[in-house]
Every structure is written in structure tokens, then in C-alpha cells.
Write an enzyme that holds these catalytic residues in place. Structure first.
Site, PDB file in Angstrom:
ATOM      1  N   LYS A  52       0.818  -1.216   0.000  1.00  0.00           N
ATOM      2  CA  LYS A  52       0.000   0.000   0.000  1.00  0.00           C
ATOM      3  C   LYS A  52       0.854   1.269   0.000  1.00  0.00           C
ATOM      4  O   LYS A  52       2.047   1.249   0.285  1.00  0.00           O
ATOM      5  CB  LYS A  52      -0.962  -0.022   1.194  1.00  0.00           C
ATOM      6  CG  LYS A  52      -2.104  -1.020   0.973  1.00  0.00           C
ATOM      7  CD  LYS A  52      -3.223  -0.898   1.985  1.00  0.00           C
ATOM      8  CE  LYS A  52      -4.413  -1.765   1.537  1.00  0.00           C
ATOM      9  NZ  LYS A  52      -5.448  -1.843   2.558  1.00  0.00           N
TER      10      LYS A  52
ATOM     11  N   ARG B  47      -3.521 -10.194   4.873  1.00  0.00           N
ATOM     12  CA  ARG B  47      -4.082 -10.220   3.511  1.00  0.00           C
ATOM     13  C   ARG B  47      -3.012  -9.668   2.566  1.00  0.00           C
ATOM     14  O   ARG B  47      -2.621  -8.512   2.685  1.00  0.00           O
ATOM     15  CB  ARG B  47      -5.350  -9.371   3.454  1.00  0.00           C
ATOM     16  CG  ARG B  47      -6.043  -9.366   2.101  1.00  0.00           C
ATOM     17  CD  ARG B  47      -7.275  -8.459   2.127  1.00  0.00           C
ATOM     18  NE  ARG B  47      -7.975  -8.474   0.852  1.00  0.00           N
ATOM     19  CZ  ARG B  47      -7.672  -7.698  -0.192  1.00  0.00           C
ATOM     20  NH1 ARG B  47      -6.664  -6.830  -0.100  1.00  0.00           N
ATOM     21  NH2 ARG B  47      -8.368  -7.774  -1.319  1.00  0.00           N
TER      22      ARG B  47
END
Length: 277
Positions: free
Chosen positions: A221, A255
Site C-alpha cells: 500500500k 491479507r
């Protein structure tokens, strides 16, 4: 700390890895990579072989500012893939990344095992009722607004307090409907700026007070690659570094886009934990 997935109990005392399979053309990291049966099956087989316990399949891009697509388009992208994966990998534990109850319902009917909802029922009031009826585990994430608007909605009176209040409400609503298996995800990058993301990670262990499994979605991210001055493609090393932090602060599920590295991170964390005084 167990989840009942299609009659099998998955113990989350030892952290597990959830591999991401994006069926979207515009996801921030791997958009457009998995468009045909061969690439989908190859990637899924690799993630399972590398040790993924769950495969999280999504057909709606939730990156900031992503295009909104119709329910029909989402179903057209995802249901054939769910059927394909269940047929080829009968023991697969498929998580469906959707905030739409109709998509959740049809995917469960096609063999998926759990629902991962970025909006915790906010964007579709029927979602929690559907999850309750289908009797599957429910991952609820914290966000504000929609993927199209969330970037400008990162004002909080008290970030951690606001997130905790949100989860108190959502967990109570889910329990009232008879949803027993709940996982919470504070939503790194969803209506949060970089500093807020690091505050959440720093205080991640506080979410253990809810006594439900915790999911950390940090993989590649912008909170990683922007700090390092890199691209998402160059953010694997930074991802692994933050995965270890998340594990130390109580994450039960990672995840990830890169299963092998995350599984290795869990193995080293487990080794470290066995020698903790």
C-alpha cells in the site's frame, strides 16, 4: 479464535495468510493481470502451494477514486471464477471481497466460504442479513464514504476511538443477527492518510479488546511505497517489515499479494513467540 468455513474449523491462534486475487482491470498493484482461466488457475495454485489458507477474490476495485461498476458487471466478473476455482481446488477456502449482498449471496451459492466487506454493511443494508442467512464468516472493515469519496474523509475527532466505536456498533449489529464468526480489519488506506495508517499500526493491539480475529491489509500500500519513495512494485520488502509489526501486535490474518514471503514472516514470528519469556 476459530472460523467455521464450510464445516471446517480454521484455528487462528497461529496467524494465517490470505492471498489476494484481483479480477479488476484497475487495481493499484495487480489490476488486469488475471483475465483468463489459465492465469487465474496458475496464480491460485501458486498461492495455495506457498501456504495461503484463504484466497480473497474481488471484482470491484476499491482503490481510491476507482471506477464504480454495476452489480451485474461485478457478478459477471466474479461468479464464473468462483465456480472455476471450487471445481479445480475442491478444498479451497474462498473469501469474497464485496460490499454487495447479491454478489455475496451468489458467490456463497457457487461455493465460496466467507465474505470480506470493506463497508461493514454500510453500503448495502442487506449485507449482514445475507451473511447471517448464509451462515458464513464475515470480515468487516472500517472505512468512511465510498472508494470514490474516501480520500477526502480522513478527519477524525480521535482516530482510534472513532474506529473502536464503529466496530462496537458493527459487531453488536452482526451479533444481533446471529453472525458468530466475525473478523475486523481497521482498513489501512481507507479514509486515512499516511500518518493515520501508522498510528493504527502502532496501536493495532488495542483492537484485541474486541476478542475477535484481526486482519491486517498492508500489502504494497501507499503507506509503504510513498514513505520509501518507491512504486507498489518495489514495496515487497517494506510490506514484510510491517507484516512483522502487525503480527507482534496481534494480527491473526495477513491479507497479501505475496504469499510465500508472508508465510515465511509468520514462521519466523512463530519461532520468536515460542522463545518469548
Amino acid at each position: 479464535m476459530t472460523l467455521n468455513c464450510k464445516g471446517s474449523l480454521i484455528d487462528l491462534q497461529q496467524p494465517k495468510v490470505m492471498g489476494v486475487l484481483n479480477l479488476t482491470p484497475d487495481s493499484f498493484y495487480d489490476g488486469g493481470k488475471y483475465k483468463d482461466e489459465k492465469s487465474i488457475l496458475t496464480q491460485t495454485e501458486q498461492m495455495l502451494a506457498e501456504g495461503a489458507t484463504f484466497i480473497d477474490v474481488g471484482a470491484y476495485s476499491s482503490r481510491p477514486g476507482a471506477d464504480d461498476i454495476s452489480v451485474d458487471e461485478e457478478l459477471k466478473r466474479i461468479t464464473p471464477v468462483v465456480s472455476l476455482l471450487v471445481e479445480h481446488f475442491p478444498d479451497i477456502v474462498l473469501s469474497i471481497d464485496t460490499f454487495r449482498s447479491e454478489v455475496a449471496k451468489q458467490c456463497i451459492e457457487h461455493g465460496a466460504a466467507m465474505i470480506n466487506d470493506i463497508s461493514a454493511g454500510v453500503l448495502d443494508p442487506q449485507m449482514m442479513k445475507t451473511v447471517s442467512k448464509m451462515k458464513v464468516p464475515y470480515i468487516m472493515m472500517h472505512m468512511k464514504g465510498t472508494p470514490q469519496t474516501m480520500k477526502d474523509l480522513n478527519n477524525y475527532d480521535d482516530l482510534i476511538e472513532d474506529i473502536c466505536f464503529y466496530f462496537s456498533e458493527k459487531i453488536a449489529a452482526a451479533r444481533a443477527l446471529g453472525i458468530h464468526d466475525i473478523v475486523i480489519d481497521p482498513g489501512f488506506g481507507f479514509a486515512k492518510n499516511i500518518a493515520q495508517n501508522y498510528e493504527i499500526l502502532q496501536k493495532f493491539s488495542l483492537f484485541q479488546t474486541f476478542e475477535v480475529p484481526l486482519l491486517a491489509g498492508l500489502s504494497r500500500k501507499s503507506m509503504i511505497y510513498k514513505v520509501l519513495g518507491k512504486t507498489p512494485e518495489e514495496a515487497l520488502n517494506g510490506t514484510t517489515a510491517l507484516h512483522m509489526v502487525a503480527l507482534e501486535k496481534g494480527a491473526n490474518i495477513l491479507r497479501v499479494h505475496d504469499v510465500k514471503e508472508a508465510v515465511e514472516c509468520v514462521a519466523l514470528f512463530e519461532k520468536l513467540s515460542t522463545h518469548a519469556e
